[in-house]
Enzyme design. Structure first.
Site, PDB file in Angstrom:
ATOM      1  N   SER A  13     -53.745 -64.174  69.493  1.00 18.61           N
ATOM      2  CA  SER A  13     -52.834 -64.638  70.852  1.00 18.61           C
ATOM      3  C   SER A  13     -52.044 -65.871  70.581  1.00 18.61           C
ATOM      4  CB  SER A  13     -53.594 -64.425  71.937  1.00 18.61           C
ATOM      5  OG  SER A  13     -52.751 -64.611  73.091  1.00 18.61           O
ATOM      6  N   HIS A  38     -50.312 -60.930  68.987  1.00 19.65           N
ATOM      7  CA  HIS A  38     -50.176 -60.602  70.279  1.00 19.65           C
ATOM      8  C   HIS A  38     -49.616 -61.830  70.991  1.00 19.65           C
ATOM      9  CE1 HIS A  38     -52.476 -58.976  74.031  1.00 19.65           C
ATOM     10  NE2 HIS A  38     -52.466 -60.334  74.476  1.00 19.65           N
ATOM     11  N   ASP A  40     -48.042 -62.918  74.654  1.00 14.26           N
ATOM     12  CA  ASP A  40     -48.097 -62.843  76.284  1.00 14.26           C
ATOM     13  C   ASP A  40     -46.850 -63.020  76.980  1.00 14.26           C
ATOM     14  OD1 ASP A  40     -51.096 -62.161  76.540  1.00 14.26           O
ATOM     15  OD2 ASP A  40     -51.532 -64.128  75.596  1.00 14.26           O
ATOM     16  N   MET A  42     -45.216 -63.244  80.935  1.00 17.19           N
ATOM     17  CA  MET A  42     -45.518 -63.332  82.037  1.00 17.19           C
ATOM     18  C   MET A  42     -44.146 -63.541  82.746  1.00 17.19           C
ATOM     19  SD  MET A  42     -48.653 -65.755  81.581  1.00 17.19           S
ATOM     20  CE  MET A  42     -49.549 -65.809  80.054  1.00 17.19           C
ATOM     21  N   HIS A  71     -48.171 -57.977  75.511  1.00 16.77           N
ATOM     22  CA  HIS A  71     -49.038 -57.833  76.655  1.00 16.77           C
ATOM     23  C   HIS A  71     -48.132 -58.497  77.671  1.00 16.77           C
ATOM     24  CE1 HIS A  71     -52.937 -59.231  79.028  1.00 16.77           C
ATOM     25  NE2 HIS A  71     -52.194 -58.330  79.415  1.00 16.77           N
ATOM     26  N   MET A  73     -47.710 -59.282  81.593  1.00 17.94           N
ATOM     27  CA  MET A  73     -48.299 -59.402  82.989  1.00 17.94           C
ATOM     28  C   MET A  73     -47.147 -59.754  83.746  1.00 17.94           C
ATOM     29  SD  MET A  73     -51.393 -61.881  81.198  1.00 17.94           S
ATOM     30  CE  MET A  73     -50.426 -61.909  79.742  1.00 17.94           C
ATOM     31  N   MET A 142     -59.199 -56.561  80.382  1.00 17.70           N
ATOM     32  CA  MET A 142     -59.239 -58.062  80.408  1.00 17.70           C
ATOM     33  C   MET A 142     -60.773 -58.488  80.607  1.00 17.70           C
ATOM     34  SD  MET A 142     -55.989 -59.153  79.977  1.00 17.70           S
ATOM     35  CE  MET A 142     -56.395 -60.697  80.116  1.00 17.70           C
ATOM     36  N   GLY A 147     -53.466 -64.554  82.556  1.00 12.03           N
ATOM     37  CA  GLY A 147     -52.534 -65.687  82.990  1.00 12.03           C
ATOM     38  C   GLY A 147     -52.678 -66.939  82.210  1.00 12.03           C
ATOM     39  N   ASP A 180     -59.116 -58.620  75.655  1.00  9.73           N
ATOM     40  CA  ASP A 180     -58.258 -59.882  75.458  1.00  9.73           C
ATOM     41  C   ASP A 180     -59.044 -61.007  76.638  1.00  9.73           C
ATOM     42  OD1 ASP A 180     -56.239 -61.652  75.304  1.00  9.73           O
ATOM     43  OD2 ASP A 180     -54.870 -60.179  76.317  1.00  9.73           O
ATOM     44  N   GLY A 182     -61.198 -65.109  76.054  1.00 10.91           N
ATOM     45  CA  GLY A 182     -62.443 -65.602  75.617  1.00 10.91           C
ATOM     46  C   GLY A 182     -62.942 -65.095  74.738  1.00 10.91           C
TER      47      GLY A 182
HETATM   48  C1  DX5 Z   1     -54.705 -64.265  79.232  1.00 14.49           C
HETATM   49  C2  DX5 Z   1     -53.954 -63.750  77.849  1.00 14.49           C
HETATM   50  C3  DX5 Z   1     -54.778 -63.761  76.530  1.00 14.49           C
HETATM   51  C4  DX5 Z   1     -55.039 -65.265  76.112  1.00 14.49           C
HETATM   52  C5  DX5 Z   1     -56.254 -65.217  75.372  1.00 14.49           C
HETATM   53  O1  DX5 Z   1     -53.925 -63.811  80.221  1.00 14.49           O
HETATM   54  O2  DX5 Z   1     -53.536 -62.389  78.019  1.00 14.49           O
HETATM   55  O3  DX5 Z   1     -54.183 -63.046  75.432  1.00 14.49           O
HETATM   56  O4  DX5 Z   1     -54.177 -65.924  75.346  1.00 14.49           O
HETATM   57  O5  DX5 Z   1     -56.297 -66.361  74.699  1.00 14.49           O
HETATM   58  P1  DX5 Z   1     -58.254 -66.987  74.791  1.00 14.49           P
HETATM   59  O6  DX5 Z   1     -58.397 -66.120  73.505  1.00 14.49           O
HETATM   60  O7  DX5 Z   1     -57.875 -68.479  74.483  1.00 14.49           O
HETATM   61  O8  DX5 Z   1     -58.976 -66.614  75.969  1.00 14.49           O
HETATM   62 ZN    ZN Z   2     -52.840 -61.101  76.346  1.00 16.47          ZN
END
Ligand code: DX5
Ligand code: ZN
Length: 222
Positions: A13, A38, A40, A42, A71, A73, A142, A147, A180, A182
């Site tokens: 990501s 990946h 993100d 937003m 992805h 959001m 998730m 976010g 996705d 942690g």
């Molecule tokens: C959170 C994102 C994830 C995030 C994951 O909203 O969708 O893709 O970047 O990052 P880590 O792996 O650090 O939790």
């Molecule tokens: Zn993501």
């Protein structure tokens, strides 16, 4: 209990990348063996944050042939699809909690001959997703509140992956199960054993000086 022992695909990501050298960060994880990337996106409304701009996605599209896993959001996914296809997305995953009608979004994505996925947040139950599983290519529970990168994996997500896997493995066209948030070298392989086929990881990969080792460990099945 059905378990899965196929190696998962790894999707770094970019939210955790060093943005002063975004293109080189893409090269670094591609060279380390990523299966897809990946991104993100937003809108500052669906989640209280801003992510990666389509401009940034476009800027790195020519560096690699790898799949771009996007992805979104956002509250109104339909407004974003054409622009995200235009910058080279190969799959677009939107949230079931967004305001647009899910089948309308799935159709709008698939009209571009790319893959469509549905993500759902930690407070949403799998039951809300089951009706759509035959019509999508990817489902994404998730494992943190959407976010923000760098949060801790919510353990209940493993139960959700198991429930999804139980439902999905009976389908003719089984969608991928992506996870996705942690994802670490400790929990990633457990998620894969429960049925996750794509592991998204930001911090674990980008904050490491040895991303190949992290990717290889994430991919290790039990
Ligand atoms: C959170 C994102 C994830 C995030 C994951 O909203 O969708 O893709 O970047 O990052 P880590 O792996 O650090 O939790
Ligand atoms: Zn993501």
């Amino acid at each position: 209990m059905t378990t899965n022992n196929t190696a998962p695909k790894i999707s770094p990501s970019l939210l955790a990348a060093d943005f002063t050298k975004f293109g080189k960060e893409v090269d670094r994880v591609v060279a380390a063996g990523a299966d897809m990337l990946h991104f993100d996106v937003m809108d500052g409304e669906f989640v209280p944050n801003f992510g990666i701009s389509p401009l940034s996605i476009a800027a790195v599209r020519d560096r690699t042939e790898i799949m771009f896993d996007v992805h979104i959001m956002v509250t109104h996914p339909l407004r974003y699809i054409d622009a995200l296809v235009g910058v080279g997305s190969d799959m677009i995953t939107f949230h079931i909690e967004s305001d647009d009608e899910p089948y309308a979004v799935i159709s709008a994505i698939k009209a571009h001959n790319i893959k469509a996925g549905i993500a759902f947040s930690p407070n949403t139950k799998c039951d809300e997703i089951f009706p759509f599983l035959s019509d999508i290519d990817l489902v994404l529970p998730m494992s943190v509140e959407p976010g923000l990168g760098g949060q801790a994996f919510i353990p209940d997500t493993l139960n959700k992956i198991e429930q999804l896997h139980q439902f999905i493995h009976k389908l003719d066209n089984a969608p991928d199960i992506s996870v996705d948030g942690g994802v670490t070298i400790e929990v990633g392989p457990v998620a894969a054993e429960k049925g996750a086929t794509i592991l998204v990881a930001g911090t674990a990969i980008f904050k490491s000086n040895h991303p190949k080792e992290v990717i290889d460990k994430l991919r290790t099945t039990k």
